[in-house]
Design a protein around this motif. Structure first.
Motif, PDB file in Angstrom:
ATOM      1  N   ALA A   5      38.540  61.329  75.229  1.00 28.43           N
ATOM      2  CA  ALA A   5      39.169  60.309  74.377  1.00 28.43           C
ATOM      3  C   ALA A   5      39.651  59.115  75.194  1.00 28.43           C
ATOM      4  O   ALA A   5      39.601  57.968  74.734  1.00 28.43           O
ATOM      5  N   GLY A   6      40.131  59.355  76.421  1.00 28.77           N
ATOM      6  CA  GLY A   6      40.697  58.272  77.217  1.00 28.77           C
ATOM      7  C   GLY A   6      39.741  57.599  78.160  1.00 28.77           C
ATOM      8  O   GLY A   6      40.158  56.787  78.995  1.00 28.77           O
TER       9      GLY A   6
ATOM     10  N   SER B  18      39.851  53.830  78.405  1.00 26.76           N
ATOM     11  CA  SER B  18      41.170  53.268  78.702  1.00 26.76           C
ATOM     12  C   SER B  18      41.555  53.488  80.163  1.00 26.76           C
ATOM     13  O   SER B  18      42.732  53.362  80.527  1.00 26.76           O
TER      14      SER B  18
ATOM     15  N   ASP C 288      40.317  62.561  67.112  1.00 26.43           N
ATOM     16  CA  ASP C 288      41.137  61.725  67.981  1.00 26.43           C
ATOM     17  C   ASP C 288      40.264  60.966  68.986  1.00 26.43           C
ATOM     18  O   ASP C 288      40.576  59.825  69.340  1.00 26.43           O
TER      19      ASP C 288
ATOM     20  N   GLU D  50      38.969  57.933  67.170  1.00 19.86           N
ATOM     21  CA  GLU D  50      40.004  56.913  66.952  1.00 19.86           C
ATOM     22  C   GLU D  50      40.383  56.212  68.248  1.00 19.86           C
ATOM     23  O   GLU D  50      40.601  54.996  68.275  1.00 19.86           O
ATOM     24  N   ARG D  51      40.490  56.973  69.336  1.00 21.35           N
ATOM     25  CA  ARG D  51      40.833  56.357  70.614  1.00 21.35           C
ATOM     26  C   ARG D  51      39.721  55.420  71.075  1.00 21.35           C
ATOM     27  O   ARG D  51      39.989  54.351  71.639  1.00 21.35           O
ATOM     28  N   TRP D  52      38.482  55.804  70.861  1.00 21.56           N
ATOM     29  CA  TRP D  52      37.369  54.915  71.220  1.00 21.56           C
ATOM     30  C   TRP D  52      37.380  53.661  70.341  1.00 21.56           C
ATOM     31  O   TRP D  52      37.142  52.561  70.816  1.00 21.56           O
TER      32      TRP D  52
ATOM     33  N   GLU E  34      40.001  52.273  68.938  1.00 18.89           N
ATOM     34  CA  GLU E  34      41.109  51.432  69.393  1.00 18.89           C
ATOM     35  C   GLU E  34      40.769  50.685  70.689  1.00 18.89           C
ATOM     36  O   GLU E  34      41.246  49.567  70.919  1.00 18.89           O
TER      37      GLU E  34
END
Length: 726
Positions: free
Chosen positions: A484-485, A488, A612, A615-617, A619
């Motif tokens: 997910a991260g 980021s 999740d 959604e994280r991607w 965002e």
């Protein structure tokens, strides 16, 4: 002779005796026992060394030298003298040797062509027909005398007991037919399954299986084996005198004797190499195993004029492809964990060179396959590596077992995280680690996958980078708990990471010569500054956010979803949210998806931490909707047409070629069938081209792809057809 020359001769004489004894023993194992303990490539190497010594010291050549003999035969069968000596072939291993042979032929060729045919990896036999009836069948033996296997050959369906009458080719008074007994690739796989199921040792390869099946003392056993036969030459003939090899093939086919579908008569040496290169690409999609191409002078009168040596005809040569099968020791069987949790056994091998690279590991697929192959830890095994294909263990050389080998047992726990391994569902043959979120091995593999060319194509984020992000040294916390991260990531959190160097095939830490584990600071230099590759990776992560939707779907590592089904989902819905909202029935109805993938998609999106990731991607700016402007602006000349793309297409990657077809309403699939509308065959087209020819599917060249995109399907006269007999 000087003292130095005398010493050189003595060393050569000793080595010659060693080689002669070793080659003779290997021939006995190969021709009599059907249980060779060295690969063909190793045998060829020994023979070439022997011939090299004899070239330097001709006085070492004796009548019983292996260089002067064709083979050997077993006394377990009645001897049969061939009507005409049955020779072997001169083997060559590079194109310069083929050209040298062709140059020797040139003064004799006149108007003759070269006849090219694939070299079947089987057992040579000699059939004699008297007044059209099969009266004798024998193995090649030593070229003069073979083994009588008439009763066994009579059980092979493809060998006619009587020749078929034909108006253009009267049945000869006597005919000696040379050919190869073999087991087709598909039949071999089924035969080994049956062997293991019956508690017997599996065969190492189709050639050994064919030889062992033909040499059964009980013809009833032979009859149960899936043997086939293809003719490739003639010996004595009375009442038939062909003017060329290709003429003899036409006659044999007319009489009902099978001839190879893979041959061609050509005019030039360049055309010979075209044939060699083509079947080098296609060899793994053919009916049977091949290990090279035989090139012959087609004209029979020229063949007769050229004659033969003690062992081989001068008018033919066998070009051997680089070896793709070797023998080596199976040191251990371990288990790796894939991105969807699948536990895959792999072989730890005594390092061996095959298909141009050194191999230490090979796949064994799953525990059932280990049992089916019949391999034990400690076995001498046959290993195959075809080009860039992952090496695999074919089977054991059971004849040389010592009794110290041991059976492999699948572990009960995941080697990466310690969770209990179990089937994902009832009836699933694969064991999986259920710890998808926390298993470092699974996360490492998922990160490597999403950075690959079929997903986000992120240069700089390969296996080692993924390992560093997920599996730092014990004193450090990992940067990513899941994918997910990944979009980021910040530079300052990357620079301190240290990790163990791991093998990409196994995931296990590598060690230095002194036994210590190798530790690297992957993202920073020794001065603590970011490496260029680190900066490039972060830049590429930013660029990856705008990739096509199908790549995003593929990067999620949903079980059963690969590039083809990801494209089908993206093309149909055009939006990740629409995929999430769709019910299972709607998903299953999509061409290229089906019920299994539909169920897997629904199950994946039902997991909180999976959603999740999306959604994280989102965002972070990853594209979650498809832009359809290109497709909307293109004429739909391929609407409803199924297209298969194989080989290299000028001006396109495989993905861009597929996108161009879809933009014009076409559907791209990976396999050829009768429903396929057209096959685009670029450079190095593989077995899909051959299947298209067989099914009479229209074919366009890579150069003709642009016209296909502009005008749609070609007319029948503009479709590529293969050259005659190719």
């Amino acid at each position: 002779m000087s003292t130095e020359s005398t010493a050189d001769f003595s060393r050569a004489q000793v080595r010659h005796e060693e080689l002669a004894a070793e080659i003779t023993e290997h021939r006995r194992r190969y021709y009599v026992d059907d249980a060779p303990i060295v690969s063909d490539a190793e045998f060829d190497r020994l023979m070439h060394e022997l011939i090299g010594i004899e070239t330097s010291y001709p006085e070492l050549v004796r009548a019983d030298s292996p260089s002067q003999q064709v083979g050997t035969f077993s006394e377990a069968f009645a001897p049969v003298n061939h009507l005409e000596r049955m020779l072997s072939l001169e083997d060559v291993f590079d194109e310069d040797e083929v050209r040298a042979w062709a140059e020797r032929m040139a003064p004799h060729m006149k108007d003759s062509q070269y006849l090219c045919e694939v070299k079947i990896d089987g057992l040579a036999v000699d059939l004699v027909y008297t007044k059209g009836r099969l009266t004798s069948a024998a193995t090649r033996g030593d070229g003069v005398t073979g083994e009588d296997v008439s009763s066994n050959v009579a059980t092979i369906d493809s060998v006619p007991q009587r020749l078929t009458e034909h108006p253009d080719y009267p049945v000869p008074e006597r005919l000696e037919v040379r050919g190869e007994v073999f087991i087709a690739v598909e039949d071999f796989a089924k035969l080994n399954e049956d062997q293991v199921a019956a508690g017997a040792n599996p065969f190492a390869n189709p050639r050994n299986a064919a030889a062992g099946s033909l040499r059964q003392k009980d013809p009833g056993v032979t009859a149960k084996r899936p043997l086939s036969f293809i003719a490739h030459g003639l010996g004595v003939r009375v009442g038939f005198e062909p003017d060329s090899q290709s003429h003899s093939y036409a006659a044999l086919a007319a009489w009902g004797i099978p001839v190879s579908p893979y041959w061609q008569a050509v005019d030039t040496v360049d055309a010979v190499f075209d044939f060699i290169h083509r079947y080098g690409r296609l060899r793994h999609g053919l009916l049977h195993e091949i290990d090279g191409v035989v090139v012959k002078v087609d004209d029979i009168a020229v063949q007769n004029a050229l004659g033969a040596t003690a062992r081989v005809p001068r008018w033919a040569v066998a070009y051997k492809y680089p070896p793709e099968e070797v023998n080596t020791r199976l040191l251990d069987i371990k288990v790796s964990i894939g991105r969807t949790g699948r536990a895959t056994p792999y072989a730890v091998l005594e390092p061996v060179r095959v298909a141009g690279s050194e191999v230490e590991f090979a796949t064994l697929h799953n525990a059932d396959q280990v049992r089916a192959k019949g391999v034990l830890v400690g076995d001498l095994v046959v290993v195959r590596k075809a080009g860039d294909v992952i090496p695999e263990v074919v089977g054991p050389v059971a004849a040389v077992r010592t009794g110290e080998e041991r059976e492999f047992r699948m572990p009960e726990k995941c080697p990466e995280c310690g969770f209990d391994l179990a089937p994902a569902s009832e009836g699933d043959v694969d064991l999986r680690c259920p710890n998808a979120k926390g298993c470092p091995g699974q996360l490492r593999e998922r990160l490597s996958y999403l950075a690959g060319r079929s997903c986000f194509d992120i240069d700089g984020m390969g296996f080692v980078a993924a390992t560093a992000l997920v599996q730092p040294i014990e004193s450090q916390e990992r940067v990513l708990d899941n994918e997910a991260g990944v979009f980021s990531l910040e530079l300052d959190e990357l620079l301190p990471i240290q990790t163990l160097v791991r093998d990409p095939d196994t995931g296990l830490p590598k060690r230095k010569e002194d036994g210590e584990e190798k530790v690297v600071t992957y993202f920073a230099t020794q001065k603590g500054e970011p490496k260029k590759t680190t900066l490039q990776m972060l830049e590429n992560l930013e660029k990856a956010k705008s990739k096509d939707l199908w790549r995003v779907v593929n990067a999620l590592s949903i079980r059963h979803v690969g590039p083809v089904s990801a494209q089908a989902l993206a093309d149909h819905f055009g939006d990740v949210d629409a995929i999430i909202a769709a019910d299972e029935e709607e998903l299953a109805d999509i061409d290229g998806v089906g019920p299994t993938i539909a169920r897997a998609v629904k199950e994946w999106f039902a997991v909180d931490w999976h959603r999740d990731i999306v959604e994280r991607w989102r965002e972070a700016g990853v594209r979650m909707r498809e832009e359809r402007s290109e497709a909307d602006s293109q004429p739909q000349v391929l609407e409803g047409t199924t297209v298969v793309i194989t080989g290299a297409i000028p001006g396109h990657t495989r993905d861009s070629a597929a996108a161009a077809v879809k933009a014009r309403g076409g559907k791209v699939t990976s396999s050829v069938s009768k429903k396929t509308g057209v096959v685009v065959a670029g450079e190095a087209a593989g077995s899909k081209y051959d299947k298209a020819v067989k099914l009479e599917v229209p074919i366009v060249s890579g150069e003709g792809f642009a016209e296909l995109l502009e005008n749609g399907l070609p007319s029948p006269e503009n479709s590529l057809r293969p050259c005659e007999n190719a």
